[in-house]
Write a protein that holds these residues in place. Structure first.
Motif, short mmCIF file in Angstrom:
data_model
loop_
_atom_site.label_atom_id
_atom_site.label_comp_id
_atom_site.label_asym_id
_atom_site.label_seq_id
_atom_site.Cartn_x
_atom_site.Cartn_y
_atom_site.Cartn_z
N GLY A 21 18.02 24.83 38.20
CA GLY A 21 17.57 26.20 38.48
C GLY A 21 16.39 26.61 37.60
N ALA A 22 16.41 27.86 37.13
CA ALA A 22 15.30 28.41 36.36
C ALA A 22 15.14 27.72 35.01
N TRP A 23 16.20 27.11 34.50
CA TRP A 23 16.10 26.47 33.20
C TRP A 23 15.13 25.30 33.21
N ALA A 24 14.85 24.74 34.38
CA ALA A 24 13.91 23.63 34.47
C ALA A 24 12.50 24.04 34.05
N ASP A 25 12.20 25.33 34.15
CA ASP A 25 10.86 25.83 33.82
C ASP A 25 10.84 26.70 32.58
N ALA A 26 11.96 26.76 31.85
CA ALA A 26 12.00 27.60 30.64
C ALA A 26 11.09 27.02 29.56
N ARG A 27 10.26 27.86 28.95
CA ARG A 27 9.28 27.38 27.99
C ARG A 27 9.92 26.83 26.72
N ASP A 28 11.05 27.37 26.34
CA ASP A 28 11.67 26.98 25.07
C ASP A 28 12.75 25.91 25.25
N VAL A 29 12.81 25.30 26.42
CA VAL A 29 13.77 24.24 26.70
C VAL A 29 13.00 22.99 27.13
N LEU A 30 13.32 21.86 26.49
CA LEU A 30 12.75 20.60 26.92
C LEU A 30 13.62 20.08 28.07
N PHE A 31 13.12 20.23 29.28
CA PHE A 31 13.90 19.84 30.45
C PHE A 31 13.57 18.41 30.84
N VAL A 32 14.62 17.61 31.04
CA VAL A 32 14.47 16.24 31.51
C VAL A 32 15.18 16.15 32.86
N SER A 86 22.09 30.80 23.92
CA SER A 86 22.29 30.91 22.49
C SER A 86 21.17 30.22 21.73
N ALA A 87 20.74 29.06 22.23
CA ALA A 87 19.65 28.34 21.58
C ALA A 87 18.36 29.15 21.65
N ARG A 88 18.12 29.80 22.75
CA ARG A 88 16.92 30.63 22.90
C ARG A 88 16.93 31.75 21.87
N ASP A 89 18.09 32.37 21.67
CA ASP A 89 18.19 33.48 20.70
C ASP A 89 17.97 32.99 19.28
N SER A 90 18.38 31.75 18.99
CA SER A 90 18.26 31.24 17.62
C SER A 90 16.93 30.53 17.37
N GLU A 91 16.14 30.39 18.42
CA GLU A 91 14.85 29.72 18.34
C GLU A 91 14.99 28.23 17.99
N ALA A 92 16.17 27.68 18.21
CA ALA A 92 16.37 26.24 18.01
C ALA A 92 16.09 25.53 19.33
N ARG A 93 15.06 24.71 19.36
CA ARG A 93 14.67 24.07 20.61
C ARG A 93 15.71 23.03 21.00
N VAL A 94 16.11 23.07 22.25
CA VAL A 94 17.11 22.13 22.75
C VAL A 94 16.53 21.39 23.95
#
Length: 353
Positions: A282-293, A264-272
């Motif tokens: 998983g794949a979310w660790a490398d998603a460009r629009d997600v700040l992964f910690v 949902s955050a990706r669709d809204s362009e709100a960086r989370v």
């Protein structure tokens, strides 16, 4: 299993603070002023525990409700018996096993100890920290007071906010308004275990580094665990439903429940921001629009990094922090407690500092 050893003292801690700085800080306490100082758990905002005026300054600086008690810190030479009406045998066994270290004991307060440190209750919380700078400060203050000194010291932050684990965190909260002793990063990273012994049986009020299993091995009986239904429990530091919260909205959920929020955050362009163990991300660790910690896989390491991580995320310009819920197992009880209270600050109707 023998009790867990106290956290190792940082080699640089005694080098970073001079004896003259310790003496000046002790003189500030003696004059009724506040001093922020390091402990092995988090940094504390300290004042003379025998002075209602000094304790009131702590409450005012933090914006802390006056009925929310603070913990009295004692040096290695301190006498816990001075602060209580009775020192039960169970308390002495726990002191022998875990002090100095991250265990706070709730006991019946002696009549000559001001009620201000207890939020008006007839109990008092005591602990003896293991950090060398804290011990040096407490001993210096004790020497000024003829062996009858204690320092009331909740965490050195605004009430309800993320606790500080470095001197810079304290400066970020209070600027130059509070004198700070810099003893390096806190080794444990979350607040002490709080165990109530004031009602004739052991009851865990706040989990921490010292675990229920370790307490049970010393006492021969397991402490009662918090279940939300203990109406007779004394109020204690850090036990409100909403606490330890960053300023950025935070949600805590099993990883499977976080994935729709990430989409949902990706669709809204709100960086989370996503905080999760890499083994789960998983794949979310490398998603460009997600700040992964990448969170630590081991509970003690996670606890040590937790508050610094939340403070860094507050500065990262994200709209929301999503955190993977950790296993509901004994070794994760303390970290789960802090994360749950942080998330509760953003639930409808909850207290938010």
């Amino acid at each position: 299993m023998s009790p867990r050893p106290n956290p190792p003292d940082a080699p640089s801690a005694t080098l970073a603070v001079t004896e003259a700085q310790i003496e000046r800080a002790a003189a500030r306490l003696d004059a009724g002023e506040l001093v922020a100082f390091p402990t092995e758990t988090v940094y504390g905002l300290g004042g003379d525990a025998t002075s209602p005026q000094a304790v009131a300054r702590i409450y005012a600086a933090k914006g802390r409700p006056a009925n929310h008690p603070v913990i009295v810190h004692l040096g290695p030479k301190g006498d816990p018996g001075y602060w209580v009406s009775e020192l039960p045998a169970d308390a002495q066994r726990l002191i022998d096993a875990f002090w100095p270290g991250p265990l706070t004991l709730i006991l019946k307060r002696a009549a000559h100890i001001p009620a201000a440190v207890s939020g008006g209750q007839d109990s008092v919380g005591l602990r003896s920290p293991s950090h060398p700078v804290a011990q040096a400060l407490l001993d210096a203050f004790d020497a000024l007071r003829g062996g009858r000194a204690g320092v009331a010291a909740p965490s050195a932050n605004r009430f309800g906010h993320v606790s500080p684990t470095t001197a810079q965190h304290v400066r970020d909260e209070f600027g130059d308004a509070v004198h700070v002793l810099d003893g390096g990063p806190s080794e444990v990273g979350i607040e002490s275990t709080i165990l109530d012994l004031s009602r004739g049986f052991p009851a865990l009020l706040r989990p921490g580094r010292v675990t229920p299993l370790e307490i049970a091995e010393v006492l021969g009986v397991a402490p009662r665990l918090p279940d939300g239904g203990d109406a007779t429990a004394p109020r204690a530091s850090g036990t409100l439903k909403a606490h330890y919260a960053p300023r950025t909205p935070l949600a805590l959920a099993p990883f499977e429940a976080l994935e729709p929020l990430l989409s949902s955050a990706r669709d809204s362009e709100a960086r989370v921001a996503l905080v999760a163990r890499r083994s789960r991300a998983g794949a979310w660790a490398d998603a460009r629009d997600v700040l992964f910690v990448a969170a630590p896989e081991e509970p003690d390491a996670y606890a040590r990094e937790l508050y610094g991580m939340l403070r860094a995320l507050d500065r990262s310009n994200v709209a929301r922090i999503l955190i993977e819920k950790l296993p509901d197992t004994p070794e994760w009880i303390a970290v789960n407690d802090r994360l749950g209270r942080a998330a509760a600050a953003f639930e409808a109707g909850s207290f938010r500092a």
